[in-house]
Scaffold this motif. Structure first.
Motif, PDB file in Angstrom:
ATOM      1  N   ASN A   1       1.683  -0.928  -6.931  1.00  0.00           N
ATOM      2  CA  ASN A   1       0.562  -1.295  -7.800  1.00  0.00           C
ATOM      3  C   ASN A   1      -0.674  -1.708  -7.012  1.00  0.00           C
ATOM      4  O   ASN A   1      -1.796  -1.411  -7.435  1.00  0.00           O
ATOM      5  N   VAL A   2      -0.493  -2.371  -5.874  1.00  0.00           N
ATOM      6  CA  VAL A   2      -1.643  -2.718  -5.041  1.00  0.00           C
ATOM      7  C   VAL A   2      -2.356  -1.423  -4.647  1.00  0.00           C
ATOM      8  O   VAL A   2      -3.572  -1.298  -4.785  1.00  0.00           O
ATOM      9  N   ARG A   3      -1.601  -0.449  -4.180  1.00  0.00           N
ATOM     10  CA  ARG A   3      -2.197   0.836  -3.784  1.00  0.00           C
ATOM     11  C   ARG A   3      -2.873   1.521  -4.970  1.00  0.00           C
ATOM     12  O   ARG A   3      -4.001   2.007  -4.864  1.00  0.00           O
ATOM     13  N   LYS A   4      -2.187   1.539  -6.112  1.00  0.00           N
ATOM     14  CA  LYS A   4      -2.718   2.207  -7.299  1.00  0.00           C
ATOM     15  C   LYS A   4      -4.050   1.595  -7.745  1.00  0.00           C
ATOM     16  O   LYS A   4      -5.030   2.314  -7.955  1.00  0.00           O
ATOM     17  N   TYR A   5      -4.095   0.281  -7.844  1.00  0.00           N
ATOM     18  CA  TYR A   5      -5.324  -0.375  -8.298  1.00  0.00           C
ATOM     19  C   TYR A   5      -6.411  -0.356  -7.219  1.00  0.00           C
ATOM     20  O   TYR A   5      -7.595  -0.300  -7.543  1.00  0.00           O
ATOM     21  N   ARG A   6      -6.008  -0.379  -5.953  1.00  0.00           N
ATOM     22  CA  ARG A   6      -6.985  -0.273  -4.873  1.00  0.00           C
ATOM     23  C   ARG A   6      -7.656   1.094  -4.906  1.00  0.00           C
ATOM     24  O   ARG A   6      -8.890   1.215  -4.821  1.00  0.00           O
ATOM     25  N   GLU A   7      -6.858   2.138  -5.064  1.00  0.00           N
ATOM     26  CA  GLU A   7      -7.406   3.488  -5.134  1.00  0.00           C
ATOM     27  C   GLU A   7      -8.252   3.677  -6.387  1.00  0.00           C
ATOM     28  O   GLU A   7      -9.293   4.339  -6.340  1.00  0.00           O
ATOM     29  N   LYS A   8      -7.815   3.089  -7.501  1.00  0.00           N
ATOM     30  CA  LYS A   8      -8.607   3.167  -8.733  1.00  0.00           C
ATOM     31  C   LYS A   8      -9.977   2.519  -8.536  1.00  0.00           C
ATOM     32  O   LYS A   8     -10.989   3.013  -9.034  1.00  0.00           O
ATOM     33  N   LYS A   9     -10.005   1.444  -7.782  1.00  0.00           N
ATOM     34  CA  LYS A   9     -11.263   0.749  -7.506  1.00  0.00           C
ATOM     35  C   LYS A   9     -12.106   1.496  -6.465  1.00  0.00           C
ATOM     36  O   LYS A   9     -13.294   1.252  -6.326  1.00  0.00           O
ATOM     37  N   GLY A  10     -11.473   2.432  -5.748  1.00  0.00           N
ATOM     38  CA  GLY A  10     -12.188   3.246  -4.773  1.00  0.00           C
ATOM     39  C   GLY A  10     -12.487   2.545  -3.468  1.00  0.00           C
ATOM     40  O   GLY A  10     -13.500   2.818  -2.825  1.00  0.00           O
ATOM     41  N   ILE A  11     -11.577   1.650  -3.049  1.00  0.00           N
ATOM     42  CA  ILE A  11     -11.784   0.946  -1.783  1.00  0.00           C
ATOM     43  C   ILE A  11     -10.647   1.263  -0.814  1.00  0.00           C
ATOM     44  O   ILE A  11      -9.549   1.637  -1.217  1.00  0.00           O
ATOM     45  N   THR A  12     -10.939   1.098   0.458  1.00  0.00           N
ATOM     46  CA  THR A  12      -9.941   1.338   1.500  1.00  0.00           C
ATOM     47  C   THR A  12      -9.085   0.089   1.706  1.00  0.00           C
ATOM     48  O   THR A  12      -9.420  -1.000   1.238  1.00  0.00           O
ATOM     49  N   MET A  13      -8.004   0.273   2.442  1.00  0.00           N
ATOM     50  CA  MET A  13      -7.171  -0.880   2.791  1.00  0.00           C
ATOM     51  C   MET A  13      -7.972  -1.884   3.612  1.00  0.00           C
ATOM     52  O   MET A  13      -7.818  -3.087   3.442  1.00  0.00           O
ATOM     53  N   LEU A  14      -8.822  -1.379   4.478  1.00  0.00           N
ATOM     54  CA  LEU A  14      -9.645  -2.265   5.304  1.00  0.00           C
ATOM     55  C   LEU A  14     -10.605  -3.089   4.443  1.00  0.00           C
ATOM     56  O   LEU A  14     -10.758  -4.292   4.657  1.00  0.00           O
ATOM     57  N   GLN A  15     -11.208  -2.460   3.449  1.00  0.00           N
ATOM     58  CA  GLN A  15     -12.114  -3.180   2.553  1.00  0.00           C
ATOM     59  C   GLN A  15     -11.352  -4.229   1.744  1.00  0.00           C
ATOM     60  O   GLN A  15     -11.843  -5.336   1.540  1.00  0.00           O
ATOM     61  N   LEU A  16     -10.160  -3.888   1.279  1.00  0.00           N
ATOM     62  CA  LEU A  16      -9.355  -4.845   0.531  1.00  0.00           C
ATOM     63  C   LEU A  16      -8.942  -6.006   1.434  1.00  0.00           C
ATOM     64  O   LEU A  16      -9.023  -7.171   1.026  1.00  0.00           O
ATOM     65  N   ALA A  17      -8.541  -5.705   2.646  1.00  0.00           N
ATOM     66  CA  ALA A  17      -8.152  -6.759   3.582  1.00  0.00           C
ATOM     67  C   ALA A  17      -9.310  -7.715   3.827  1.00  0.00           C
ATOM     68  O   ALA A  17      -9.128  -8.937   3.817  1.00  0.00           O
ATOM     69  N   TYR A  18     -10.495  -7.167   4.023  1.00  0.00           N
ATOM     70  CA  TYR A  18     -11.681  -7.999   4.249  1.00  0.00           C
ATOM     71  C   TYR A  18     -11.949  -8.893   3.039  1.00  0.00           C
ATOM     72  O   TYR A  18     -12.219 -10.085   3.184  1.00  0.00           O
ATOM     73  N   ALA A  19     -11.845  -8.317   1.839  1.00  0.00           N
ATOM     74  CA  ALA A  19     -12.095  -9.083   0.610  1.00  0.00           C
ATOM     75  C   ALA A  19     -11.064 -10.195   0.416  1.00  0.00           C
ATOM     76  O   ALA A  19     -11.368 -11.224  -0.197  1.00  0.00           O
ATOM     77  N   CYS A  20      -9.862  -9.996   0.932  1.00  0.00           N
ATOM     78  CA  CYS A  20      -8.782 -10.984   0.791  1.00  0.00           C
ATOM     79  C   CYS A  20      -8.686 -11.930   1.982  1.00  0.00           C
ATOM     80  O   CYS A  20      -7.856 -12.834   1.983  1.00  0.00           O
ATOM     81  N   ASN A  21      -9.484 -11.661   3.007  1.00  0.00           N
ATOM     82  CA  ASN A  21      -9.449 -12.458   4.232  1.00  0.00           C
ATOM     83  C   ASN A  21      -8.073 -12.408   4.906  1.00  0.00           C
ATOM     84  O   ASN A  21      -7.522 -13.436   5.330  1.00  0.00           O
ATOM     85  N   VAL A  22      -7.515 -11.191   4.949  1.00  0.00           N
ATOM     86  CA  VAL A  22      -6.248 -10.963   5.654  1.00  0.00           C
ATOM     87  C   VAL A  22      -6.433  -9.775   6.592  1.00  0.00           C
ATOM     88  O   VAL A  22      -7.429  -9.060   6.520  1.00  0.00           O
ATOM     89  N   GLU A  23      -5.479  -9.559   7.453  1.00  0.00           N
ATOM     90  CA  GLU A  23      -5.522  -8.429   8.377  1.00  0.00           C
ATOM     91  C   GLU A  23      -5.243  -7.118   7.633  1.00  0.00           C
ATOM     92  O   GLU A  23      -4.513  -7.099   6.638  1.00  0.00           O
ATOM     93  N   TYR A  24      -5.801  -6.038   8.157  1.00  0.00           N
ATOM     94  CA  TYR A  24      -5.529  -4.701   7.618  1.00  0.00           C
ATOM     95  C   TYR A  24      -4.025  -4.440   7.559  1.00  0.00           C
ATOM     96  O   TYR A  24      -3.508  -3.912   6.574  1.00  0.00           O
ATOM     97  N   SER A  25      -3.333  -4.825   8.620  1.00  0.00           N
ATOM     98  CA  SER A  25      -1.889  -4.577   8.682  1.00  0.00           C
ATOM     99  C   SER A  25      -1.135  -5.291   7.566  1.00  0.00           C
ATOM    100  O   SER A  25      -0.082  -4.815   7.128  1.00  0.00           O
TER     101      SER A  25
END
Length: 80
Positions: free
Chosen positions: A18-42
């Motif tokens: 679901n994280v992947r599904k909603y992230r892709e629906k929002k049109g953001i990369t994993m790196l952008q999501l990580a930055y928004a959450c203040n966590v590492e890309y990994s």
């Protein structure tokens, strides 16, 4: 002696999916999501691949960054 918390593999997989599904629906990369959450890309990568059982605070940060409720990340509902 404390009892070990059980690891719910199905929930971890569903959450990551679901994280992947909603992230892709929002049109953001994993790196952008990580930055928004203040966590590492990994961290995002391992969550999406269901390798780790993330903390509640990380799950909450992801839901906020995706602008959805936390329950949507743990349910099998279809994307609206």
């Amino acid at each position: 002696m404390a009892t070990k918390n059980p690891r719910n593999e199905e929930l971890i997989k569903l959450f990551g999916k679901n994280v992947r599904k909603y992230r892709e629906k929002k049109g953001i990369t994993m790196l952008q999501l990580a930055y928004a959450c203040n966590v590492e890309y990994s961290t995002i990568s391992t969550i999406e691949r269901a390798i780790v059982n993330c903390s509640l605070s990380t799950a909450h940060s992801i839901a906020q960054a995706l602008d959805i409720s936390l329950d949507k990340l743990t349910s099998e509902d279809k994307i609206e």
